[in-house]
Design a protein around this motif. Structure first.
Motif, PDB file in Angstrom:
ATOM      1  N   LEU C 107       0.851  -1.196   0.000  1.00 24.70           N
ATOM      2  CA  LEU C 107       0.000   0.000   0.000  1.00 24.70           C
ATOM      3  C   LEU C 107       0.886   1.245   0.000  1.00 24.70           C
ATOM      4  O   LEU C 107       1.991   1.238   0.539  1.00 24.70           O
ATOM      5  CB  LEU C 107      -0.911   0.017   1.238  1.00 24.70           C
ATOM      6  N   ASN C 108       0.375   2.305  -0.611  1.00 20.18           N
ATOM      7  CA  ASN C 108       1.090   3.579  -0.632  1.00 20.18           C
ATOM      8  C   ASN C 108       1.208   4.111   0.801  1.00 20.18           C
ATOM      9  O   ASN C 108       0.190   4.359   1.449  1.00 20.18           O
ATOM     10  CB  ASN C 108       0.309   4.571  -1.503  1.00 20.18           C
ATOM     11  N   PRO C 109       2.446   4.280   1.298  1.00 23.11           N
ATOM     12  CA  PRO C 109       2.617   4.612   2.722  1.00 23.11           C
ATOM     13  C   PRO C 109       2.123   6.006   3.103  1.00 23.11           C
ATOM     14  O   PRO C 109       1.870   6.253   4.276  1.00 23.11           O
ATOM     15  CB  PRO C 109       4.142   4.510   2.925  1.00 23.11           C
ATOM     16  N   ILE C 110       1.998   6.909   2.105  1.00 25.39           N
ATOM     17  CA  ILE C 110       1.638   8.277   2.502  1.00 25.39           C
ATOM     18  C   ILE C 110       0.268   8.691   1.960  1.00 25.39           C
ATOM     19  O   ILE C 110      -0.003   9.856   1.759  1.00 25.39           O
ATOM     20  CB  ILE C 110       2.716   9.301   2.073  1.00 25.39           C
ATOM     21  N   ARG C 111      -0.597   7.702   1.709  1.00 21.94           N
ATOM     22  CA  ARG C 111      -1.945   8.042   1.248  1.00 21.94           C
ATOM     23  C   ARG C 111      -2.946   7.311   2.145  1.00 21.94           C
ATOM     24  O   ARG C 111      -2.787   6.113   2.386  1.00 21.94           O
ATOM     25  CB  ARG C 111      -2.112   7.608  -0.205  1.00 21.94           C
ATOM     26  N   ASP C 115      -8.590   6.560   0.601  1.00 18.98           N
ATOM     27  CA  ASP C 115      -8.328   7.202  -0.686  1.00 18.98           C
ATOM     28  C   ASP C 115      -7.796   6.202  -1.698  1.00 18.98           C
ATOM     29  O   ASP C 115      -8.064   6.308  -2.891  1.00 18.98           O
ATOM     30  CB  ASP C 115      -7.309   8.338  -0.525  1.00 18.98           C
ATOM     31  N   GLN C 116      -7.017   5.228  -1.192  1.00 18.23           N
ATOM     32  CA  GLN C 116      -6.450   4.259  -2.124  1.00 18.23           C
ATOM     33  C   GLN C 116      -7.530   3.354  -2.697  1.00 18.23           C
ATOM     34  O   GLN C 116      -7.471   2.957  -3.855  1.00 18.23           O
ATOM     35  CB  GLN C 116      -5.350   3.429  -1.432  1.00 18.23           C
ATOM     36  N   TYR C 155      -3.504   5.803   7.817  1.00 13.04           N
ATOM     37  CA  TYR C 155      -2.417   5.456   6.893  1.00 13.04           C
ATOM     38  C   TYR C 155      -1.981   4.016   7.159  1.00 13.04           C
ATOM     39  O   TYR C 155      -2.154   3.516   8.275  1.00 13.04           O
ATOM     40  CB  TYR C 155      -1.233   6.406   7.104  1.00 13.04           C
ATOM     41  N   PHE C 157       0.725   2.640   7.939  1.00 14.51           N
ATOM     42  CA  PHE C 157       1.580   2.367   9.101  1.00 14.51           C
ATOM     43  C   PHE C 157       0.793   2.377  10.404  1.00 14.51           C
ATOM     44  O   PHE C 157       1.278   1.895  11.430  1.00 14.51           O
ATOM     45  CB  PHE C 157       2.734   3.380   9.164  1.00 14.51           C
TER      46      PHE C 157
END
Lengths: 336, 287, 325
Positions: C107-111, C115-116, C155, C157
């Motif tokens: 997964l995109n760590p900063i989105r 939203d993903q 997020y 994390f």
């Protein structure tokens, strides 16, 4: 929120170290400041001693350091021996020139290097990628003063399109009233685009000179970071979910790739501050670097001390800002 | 026997990588040229670099004076060539000093850790807070305007890179199996550091050093361009450029351009060499 | 092979090479299998056997170093490899989806995770933001994420590995695809979470009549959740059979080796057997027709003859061995 405060507090020890370092540097500089003050060789030892007491040089180092801190707190950066002026005033009148040049060059470098690095990473092996490599290797190999002289020779002497490389504004033009200190902006505020245009022509060559210097590491880092992110697993997920290339590149890859680049901007800015001295010298730019250099040659150390302090202060500030900026983009930093 | 075998193996790999990458060949070729020029420069120079000849002042490049002459009629080519030795001495001296000192300090800090490590890290932070060129300027001013001091100043500003590198590399390795094994085997700290740890971090140090050579040349030339360190009439690239700069406005481009190009070529060579070494020594970083 | 229902996915003779600095790696050779609508199959094999490459080839997300030399991939009788890049993009995530191992790094760590998921929905079924948000919540509920309103702004994390994998599944299923590929979906999760995630995948697959390909090195796991198993070794499909049939009558020596090396499938620890040797070097240009030959206890001279193909060996059972058990 507490992390922001913590980040700000964490730069205090370094700032304190910088203060000690700048204080000590004038102590190890050759010669006795009092002797320089007593420039008249006919002065007796007694007179020198009086000046030494007047300057506080008879006190212990620790005491002197506290006096130095106290003076700094009141905005007193000492007095220039060669001009007799307070260094703080001199610095303040010259700082906008340096700041305008450095920021102009910094923005120019970012505007060129980041798109270049991104495109190079998107098309490895393409002509843009080759160009990026050539610029990255040549850029770090160009000594700023040689670049500057080369540009002057080409654009001023041969082509005649650039103005004479002497300072921020044609000597026959009037400086606009100071608002921001940046002539480019003050000209516009004054409703005098002609001045801004003239100032722009003046700043273009030194700006490009400095930008070339900063361009190489930025383009290189952007390319590497972008390549790294593009090969990461979450980009594969985004592709597997059928997201558009535009979305993958801009929202998914670019923002992640910018994190290390933003944090390194502080370092790049610091390199530029160092190069500033040489560029100001080549283009007769009336900034603080040229001022510190002139003072150094005339063995006038207070301006050098102030210069180093300002440089380190700006560096710490820029690093703080870029860290906070990166923290706002990266939720893992826990700043937002 | 085994050693011979492995060294020929490494040579074969080196030859393979070189034959594969034209740019690497160029890097090593330029480097060899630079070293040759530094060693043989004074012998090869067609003219005495210090001899003035007012009749031939400010001559453009010609068959006699390949790079032209300066305002005193001195041969620019000879001066640029002879300057190679001094610039290389400064670069190698400074980088050698900071590489040896920095990696030893860094290795010790990384190995033992503790309070000393924390304090030193802070010290390095403070050092890095100053723009390095400005720091070098101030140090030369403080220590005195000599070539040796330019070397020391350049060595000191490059120190943090080696300290950080060696510290980080030793830090990740100090609990690895072979180090623990050496410890159990009765090796002392000194022996572990020198025999087991430092040789293993040599590759990144060598890569860093070759890139730093470029910075060191730039730094030294920048200082002498500003009139610090090397004094005229000693030929040195930075001084030569500074002298030539005065004649740009009157169109005598050759006096500043050729030493400038020599300087660029040297820095370019060291950067290429750094890339080549990275490719050869650190296969993971290959792109 | 049930000839009555046309397959959802059909892979025929898929051959893939990887060009690397160290030579060409023959990763897949003539890989073939079918998947019926709603069926769950497991692709099982050691790491390096080409399971994930098969999955990536189907999805069209192979690395640049990969070359598909030959083969035919059909989804609902459409030639997937003949699709235009744009059509394939629209097919991915809408009709066919994949979830990966290491859910956190997938997964995109900063989105924000919501939203993903929304990105996938907005891409394939554009709608007003409020509608997209409602569908994000619905997708999150479908994979049993507690408190989705709160979690959607988190997020990766901030979430556990299991929750991250649920997000991955939610994004993959948000547009109601008919094919789901799960590439080692529980690797990197702790044991209790593994079972929960596997149950979830089976439940959503059954509920949505999803054709599912489970890629795993764990034969026991595959036997528990799959209808049929495809055994891969060194880029070859060596045996294909329904789970019960495969366990009752394994025909390929590699399959028996695999069965003997799984602790939960043998009666006592003393019966555990490791498969001798390791995968052959797939860079060799003279790879034998049977890539298991060097490790095989039943190796005979006839194994070297070319033209080895999977042959019927029972009901719905294929085996690629000249001297099967």
């Amino acid at each position: 929120m507490s992390k922001i405060v913590w980040r700000i507090l964490s730069s205090i020890p370094t700032l304190f170290g910088v203060l000690i370092a700048t204080f000590l540097i004038t102590r190890v500089l050759p010669g006795d400041p009092a002797v320089f003050f007593a420039s008249n060789p006919a002065m007796s030892n007694e007179d020198v001693e009086k000046i030494r007491v007047a300057l506080g040089l008879d006190k212990s180092l620790i005491e002197q350091f506290w006096i130095y801190l106290g003076a700094l707190w009141q905005g007193d950066l000492g007095t220039s021996i060669s001009t007799g002026q307070p260094v703080a005033t001199e610095m303040l009148t010259r700082l906008p020139a340096s700041a305008e040049l450095t920021i102009f060059a910094f923005l120019l470098a970012i505007a060129v290097s980041i798109p270049l690095g991104v495109v190079a990473a998107l098309k490895p092996g393409s002509w843009v990628d080759q160009l990026c490599r050539i610029i990255a290797t040549l850029g770090v190999s160009m000594p700023t003063f040689v670049t500057g002289l080369l540009l002057i020779y080409l654009f001023y002497y041969i082509l005649g399109v650039a103005p004479e490389p002497t300072g921020r504004l044609d000597p026959f033009m009037f400086k606009p009233p100071t608002v921001t200190g940046f002539i480019l902006i003050d000209g516009l505020i004054d409703g005098d685009p002609e001045t801004t245009w003239a100032a722009f022509k003046q700043i273009l060559l030194p700006g490009i000179t400095m930008a070339i210097f900063a361009l190489a590491p930025l383009a290189r880092m952007t390319r590497a970071s972008m390549l790294n992110v593009l090969s990461s697993e979450f980009i594969r997920t985004a592709r597997a979910n059928g997201l558009t290339r535009r979305k993958i590149v801009m929202t998914y890859a670019f923002r992640n790739a910018m994190l290390p680049v933003v944090t390194s901007l502080g370092m790049t800015f610091s390199y530029m501050l160092g190069a500033n001295v040489l560029v100001e010298k080549v283009f007769a730019w009336p900034g603080i670097g040229a001022y510190a250099m002139d003072s150094l040659i005339s063995l006038d150390y207070a301006p050098l001390q102030a210069f180093m302090l300002i440089m380190a202060g700006i560096f710490l500030l820029v690093n703080l800002v870029t860290d906070l900026l990166a923290g706002l983009v990266d939720p893992r930093a826990g700043l937002s | 026997m085994a050693a011979t075998h492995s060294s020929t193996g490494r040579l074969a790999t080196l030859r393979y990588i070189l034959s594969e990458n034209r740019l690497h060949q160029v890097a090593f070729l330029l480097f060899a040229l630079l070293i040759l020029a530094a060693i043989l420069g004074p012998l090869l120079a067609p003219h005495d670099p210090l001899a003035t000849n007012p009749d031939d002042a400010l001559m453009p490049p010609s068959a006699t004076y390949w790079f032209g002459t300066d305002q005193l009629g001195r041969d620019v080519f000879s001066r640029v060539l002879v300057a190679t030795r001094l610039d290389m001495l400064i670069a190698f001296g400074a980088v050698g000093l900071s590489c040896v000192a920095g990696s030893l300090i860094g290795a010790v800090l990384g190995y033992f850790g503790g309070v000393l490590d924390t304090v030193s890290s802070r010290f390095v932070d403070v050092l890095m807070a100053f723009p390095l060129f400005v720091l070098a300027m101030a140090m030369v001013a403080a220590l005195g305007n000599t070539v040796m001091n330019v070397i020391y100043a350049t060595a000191i500003i490059n120190l943090p890179f080696y300290v950080r590198l060696a510290r980080a590399e030793v830090n990740v390795r100090r609990h690895m199996g072979y180090v623990e094994a050496a410890r159990v085997g009765g090796s002392g700290h000194g022996r572990i550091l020198l025999v087991f740890l430092l040789p293993n971090i040599l590759s990144p140090l060598v890569i860093q050093a070759s890139v730093n050579l470029g910075w060191a040349v730039l730094n030294a030339a920048g200082l002498s361009f500003l009139g610090m360190g090397v004094r005229p009439p000693t030929p040195e690239w930075g001084i030569l450029v500074a002298e030539g700069a005065r004649f740009i406005a009157s169109g005598q481009w050759w006096i500043f351009l050729f030493p400038g190009l020599a300087l660029m070529l040297a820095v370019f060579t060291f950067n290429l060499l750094g890339d080549a070494l990275r490719d050869i020594l650190d296969p993971r970083a290959r792109t | 092979m049930t000839s009555t229902t046309p397959p959802l996915l059909s892979v025929r003779d898929l051959t893939v090479d990887f060009r690397t600095r160290h030579g060409t790696v023959h990763v897949l050779e003539n890989v073939s299998f079918d998947l019926a609508p709603g069926e769950i199959i497991g692709i099982v094999g050691e790491s390096g056997s080409g399971k994930s490459v098969t999955a990536f080839a189907i999805m069209g997300i192979l690395d640049k170093a990969a070359r598909i030399l030959s083969g035919d991939i059909r989804f609902e009788n459409r030639d997937v490899m003949a699709m235009s890049p744009r059509a394939r993009d629209l097919w991915r995530g809408k009709e066919a989806s994949i979830i990966f191992q290491n859910p956190r790094t997938a997964l995109n760590p900063i989105r924000p995770v919501g939203d993903q998921i929304a990105d996938v929905i907005a891409r394939h079924t554009p709608a007003a933001p409020a509608e997209v948000k409602a569908r994000v919540l619905q997708a999150m509920r479908q994979v049993r994420i507690p408190d989705p309103e709160k979690r959607m702004s988190a997020y990766p994390f901030e979430l556990s590995g299991g929750l991250c994998q649920r997000i991955g599944i939610a994004a993959a299923l948000a547009c109601e695809p008919r094919l789901l590929i799960a590439d080692e979906p529980t690797t990197g999760l702790d044991v209790t979470t593994q079972a929960v995630i596997m149950d979830l995948i089976r439940d959503v697959a059954r509920a949505g009549n999803l054709g599912t390909v489970l890629i795993t090195h764990d034969l026991a796991l595959a036997s528990e959740y799959c209808d049929r198993i495809v055994v891969m070794h060194a880029g070859h499909v060596v045996e294909t059979a329904p789970v019960a049939e495969l366990f009752a009558r394994p025909r390929h020596p590699y399959t028996t080796g695999l069965l003997g090396s799984v602790p939960s499938l043998v009666e006592s620890v003393h019966d555990l057997r490791a498969i001798p040797g390791s995968l052959p070097d797939l860079r060799r240009s003279d790879l034998p027709p049977c890539r298991f030959a060097d490790r095989c206890p039943r190796h005979q001279p006839g194994c070297e003859a070319p033209g080895l193909r999977p042959e019927p060996a029972g009901p719905n059972h294929l085996v690629a061995c000249r001297y099967p058990l």
